[in-house]
Design a protein around this motif. Structure first.
Motif, mmCIF file in Angstrom:
data_model
loop_
_atom_site.group_PDB
_atom_site.id
_atom_site.type_symbol
_atom_site.label_atom_id
_atom_site.label_comp_id
_atom_site.label_asym_id
_atom_site.label_seq_id
_atom_site.Cartn_x
_atom_site.Cartn_y
_atom_site.Cartn_z
ATOM 1 N N ARG A 7 15.683 124.223 96.335
ATOM 2 C CA ARG A 7 16.565 125.266 95.811
ATOM 3 C C ARG A 7 17.615 125.640 96.865
ATOM 4 O O ARG A 7 17.311 125.802 98.042
ATOM 5 C CB ARG A 7 15.735 126.496 95.427
ATOM 6 N N GLU A 8 18.858 125.785 96.400
ATOM 7 C CA GLU A 8 19.958 126.165 97.283
ATOM 8 C C GLU A 8 20.332 127.616 97.028
ATOM 9 O O GLU A 8 20.436 128.033 95.862
ATOM 10 C CB GLU A 8 21.173 125.264 97.044
ATOM 11 N N GLU A 9 20.527 128.376 98.069
ATOM 12 C CA GLU A 9 20.923 129.777 97.949
ATOM 13 C C GLU A 9 22.138 130.032 98.844
ATOM 14 O O GLU A 9 22.233 129.491 99.955
ATOM 15 C CB GLU A 9 19.779 130.710 98.366
ATOM 16 N N ASP A 10 23.061 130.840 98.352
ATOM 17 C CA ASP A 10 24.168 131.317 99.182
ATOM 18 C C ASP A 10 24.669 132.639 98.634
ATOM 19 O O ASP A 10 24.361 132.996 97.495
ATOM 20 C CB ASP A 10 25.298 130.288 99.255
ATOM 21 N N SER A 11 25.390 133.354 99.455
ATOM 22 C CA SER A 11 25.986 134.625 99.027
ATOM 23 C C SER A 11 27.320 134.787 99.749
ATOM 24 O O SER A 11 27.500 134.300 100.879
ATOM 25 C CB SER A 11 25.057 135.796 99.351
ATOM 26 N N ARG A 12 28.258 135.492 99.113
ATOM 27 C CA ARG A 12 29.568 135.712 99.717
ATOM 28 C C ARG A 12 30.226 136.916 99.073
ATOM 29 O O ARG A 12 29.895 137.282 97.944
ATOM 30 C CB ARG A 12 30.440 134.481 99.570
ATOM 31 N N ASP A 13 31.178 137.461 99.805
ATOM 32 C CA ASP A 13 31.978 138.566 99.279
ATOM 33 C C ASP A 13 33.115 137.995 98.445
ATOM 34 O O ASP A 13 33.695 136.943 98.777
ATOM 35 C CB ASP A 13 32.546 139.398 100.415
ATOM 36 N N VAL A 14 33.434 138.681 97.359
ATOM 37 C CA VAL A 14 34.511 138.232 96.473
ATOM 38 C C VAL A 14 35.429 139.402 96.158
ATOM 39 O O VAL A 14 34.993 140.562 96.116
ATOM 40 C CB VAL A 14 33.942 137.642 95.167
ATOM 41 N N ASP A 15 36.675 139.067 95.955
ATOM 42 C CA ASP A 15 37.671 140.080 95.616
ATOM 43 C C ASP A 15 37.799 140.123 94.097
ATOM 44 O O ASP A 15 38.759 139.614 93.518
ATOM 45 C CB ASP A 15 39.002 139.723 96.270
ATOM 46 N N VAL A 70 28.572 138.265 95.518
ATOM 47 C CA VAL A 70 27.820 137.427 94.589
ATOM 48 C C VAL A 70 26.768 136.644 95.370
ATOM 49 O O VAL A 70 27.049 136.107 96.441
ATOM 50 C CB VAL A 70 28.758 136.470 93.815
ATOM 51 N N LYS A 71 25.550 136.617 94.828
ATOM 52 C CA LYS A 71 24.466 135.792 95.352
ATOM 53 C C LYS A 71 24.182 134.691 94.337
ATOM 54 O O LYS A 71 24.051 134.960 93.145
ATOM 55 C CB LYS A 71 23.208 136.630 95.572
#
Length: 718
Positions: free
Chosen positions: A604-612, A646-647
């Motif tokens: 399983r791949e997981e990532d998170s980042r800030d979005v405008d 978003v995660k």
């Protein structure tokens, strides 16, 4: 000892007896040939020289009349006379029969002593005897009982079956044999419900899950909605109303078999005799009165009329005089004191109502559990019926005593025996219903496996089932609602009818013809289509998968998506707990899906980042944009600072297999996104306004992600 059931009589002519008592010839000399006997209707062949003496023969070997045997060395005349002497011969009685008759001998199976049948048998038919014991042996051990060849009960042959247990004056009365056994056994007293008549109706059956699963007793007839003759009604009245010349089947209790040649007039005379002057104990349990004037004076209880398949589903235009239909709802039962009806299940597992007009009855019940029914199947129709107490083969026997005025309802499949303490007159009847069809069909299978004659089965059972199926199908099409208990019975009926259809399609010529004859052609045009469509609609109504051909029990516990049953097959909204249902392949009978040569699930791949990206506004128009969004977010705020985060979780499965001429690869990807706006969450916490909660988006591969609005966060399942 192995037994030959074809014959057990041994006969000798009188001239053998006289020749054996003559002085013996010298051992070195051949005996003078005996003078030719007078001509008789039956020839008497000479036995083979190596034949053994009579005293050494098996009692099961048929022996015809023989010519005089050569004298034996060193055997005195008095010894031979003693060898052939009958211990039962009376003083002064001619030891030899007339020259024109044969002498029949019978050997005791215990002490091996031979007797004249004319001395020990009291005039009975020796050919029907299987095991026989002399009076001294039966007095020594009462368990030794005379038995006779099958069929032991309810023979359909036009032949009188005598009570051979009473032919020997030294044997106790056979009708009381099982009552003596009962006294030595543990019998449980019943804990069955006692109900008021007005409580017994279809409402009770619909609302009480345990209704019609155990016998119930109604002590007074008020409220049952039935009609019965008055308490002064007698067997003579039955004979006068039905007709004194009406043939009636009378059961000899000693042998549990039919005694032909009886009429109601003759039976009434026997019944009203002083008990001490009755020659035997007899019983009448099969006088059906539907087509007689007595039927106008008897009406079954309301519950029976509300549940009875014949009353509800058999066309009214095809009932009554001149029509063939199941006539089992009105029986008149007449029993004298000490009558015994052996263990049985009413035909096709039909339920029974039983009203005591005069006298009393004692019932002995066995529950219809799978193990008990299997024991009954093993016991029924075999020699065990005459030698074995069925109660020893089951878990429990329950006793119920009924008095005058009592009414009892016996549910589907209950095994029972009945004792009559006093002369009794009873009205009752049988009926099939929709609340335990599986057991009804199980009993039908037992009747087939034990070769019960059609005469003693439920008449037109399969044809009635087709009428029921036709009506149920029309009701389901009309969106009628049914309880889970009835739907379970419907499923059992479908299985039975589909077996009938398969016999029509692939059975033997005789089977095809027999199955087609049971289909009511005026109502059922295509039995195969009806049976299969009914099964499909029943399972939809129960909430099962329509493709499920599960042949086991507990089908009603299988629900589409694990849901509870929904009336009439109406679908309901899916929940998030059903995320993987669509990926499950449908189950078909005999369907084997192709296997994959290799299946690999990647980490399983997981990532998170800030979005405008700005949060969704209220209303469906704002959500439409989220549904159309496939990859990067594009809904930026006016100030360019949406402040979202978003995660993302990504699941990937790859399947590979070789196919003809190449390779097949299947790639299954599932992405779950969780969107949050911390600034809105903090603001909501400050204001105390957080009742909206998170929004969920449940999406599929074909339709794209679906989005539901939430104030604080959003989950997108793509």
């Amino acid at each position: 000892m192995a037994r030959n059931t074809r014959s057990r009589r041994v006969t000798r002519s009188s001239n053998r007896k006289s020749s054996e008592q003559e002085p013996e010839a010298d051992a070195e000399q051949k005996p003078e040939p005996a003078p030719a006997p007078e001509p008789t209707p039956v020839s008497e062949p000479t036995p083979a020289p190596e034949q053994e003496p009579l005293s050494a023969r098996s009692s099961l070997t048929p022996v015809k009349d023989e010519e005089p045997e050569p004298a034996l060395e060193n055997v005195s005349t008095s010894a031979k006379v003693a060898e052939d002497a009958c211990p039962a011969c009376q003083t002064g009685r001619d030891p030899n029969p007339p020259d024109s008759e044969k002498e029949s001998w019978v050997r005791c199976d215990a002490c091996k002593t031979w007797y004249h049948w004319r001395c020990a048998g009291n005039g009975g038919d020796l050919e029907t005897i299987d095991k026989w014991y002399c009076p001294p042996c039966t007095e020594q051990n009462p368990a030794r009982v005379v038995t006779f060849k099958p069929p032991a009960r309810k023979s359909s042959r036009k032949k009188t079956q005598l009570d051979y247990a009473n032919l020997n004056s030294g044997v106790e009365s056979d009708p009381n044999r099982w009552m003596r056994v009962v006294k030595t056994k543990h019998i449980s007293e019943d804990g069955f419900r006692r109900m008021q008549g007005d409580q017994v109706g279809v409402e009770w059956v619909e609302n009480d899950e345990e209704a019609m699963r155990e016998p119930i007793v109604v002590e007074a007839p008020e409220g049952l909605g039935m009609k019965m003759p008055g308490p002064d009604f007698t067997v003579n009245d039955v004979a006068e109303i039905v007709g004194r010349d009406m043939p009636v089947e009378v059961i000899d209790v000693a042998s549990q078999s039919n005694s032909p040649g009886w009429t109601l007039g003759k039976w009434a005379e026997y019944y009203h005799k002083d008990p001490r002057s009755r020659d035997k104990i007899r019983n009448v349990i099969s006088l059906e009165i539907s087509d007689t004037p007595l039927a106008d004076r008897v009406l079954p209880p309301r519950l029976v009329r509300e549940l009875d398949w014949v009353e509800r589903y058999w066309p009214s235009t095809r009932r009554g005089k001149g029509h063939a239909y199941p006539k089992v709802q009105l029986y008149c039962l007449m029993s004298v004191a000490n009558a015994w009806t052996d263990w049985h299940v009413d035909f096709a597992g039909s339920s029974v109502y039983y009203h005591i007009l005069r006298g009393s009855k004692v019932f002995y019940f066995i529950r219809p559990t799978p193990a008990n029914l299997a024991a009954y199947e093993k016991w029924s129709g075999t020699e065990m019926q005459t030698t074995t107490w069925l109660g020893d083969m089951v878990d429990e026997v329950i006793k119920v005593t009924l008095q005058e005025g009592n009414t009892m309802f016996i549910p589907t499949g209950w095994i029972h025996a009945v004792h009559t303490p006093t002369d009794s007159l009873v009205f009752g009847g049988n009926f099939l219903h929709s609340y335990n069809v599986a057991t009804q069909i199980r009993v039908q299978e037992i009747e087939r496996s034990t070769h019960v004659p059609k005469k003693f089965r439920f008449p037109l059972f399969t044809k009635l089932c087709w009428y029921v199926a036709d009506k149920w199908l029309r009701d389901l099409k009309g969106k009628e609602e049914f309880s889970p208990r009835v739907l379970e019975s419907m499923d059992a009926l479908c299985k039975y009818l589909i077996c009938e259809v398969r016999t029509m399609e692939k059975g033997s010529d005789h089977g095809k013809r027999d199955s087609r004859e049971h289909v009511p052609a005026e109502r059922v045009k295509d039995p195969a289509a009806l049976a299969r469509e009914l099964r499909w609609r029943v399972r939809l109504a129960a909430g099962c998968s329509s493709d499920d051909e599960d042949a086991g029990h507990g089908w009603q516990k299988k629900r589409t998506n694990g849901a509870e049953p929904v009336a009439n097959g109406m679908k309901r909204k899916r929940s998030s707990s059903e995320e993987e249902v669509e990926s499950q392949p449908p189950v078909f009978l005999n369907f084997q899906p192709k296997s994959w040569d290799m299946v690999r699930t990647l980490p399983r791949e997981e990532d998170s980042r800030d979005v405008d990206t700005r949060p969704p506004e209220d209303g469906t128009e704002s959500l439409e944009a989220w549904v159309k969004m496939v990859d990067e977010p594009f809904m930026t705020g006016e100030d360019g600072k949406g402040g979202g985060r978003v995660k993302r979780e990504r699941h990937l499965t790859v399947k590979v297999r070789k196919i003809e001429g190449g390779l097949e690869r299947q790639r299954i990807e599932r992405t779950v996104e969780k969107w949050q706006w911390p600034s809105r969450t903090n603001h909501s916490d400050a204001q105390g306004n957080d009742e909206d909660g998170p929004a969920n988006v449940d999406g599929g591969d074909k339709e794209g992600p679906k989005v539901e609005e939430g104030a604080d966060e959003m989950v997108v399942d793509g």
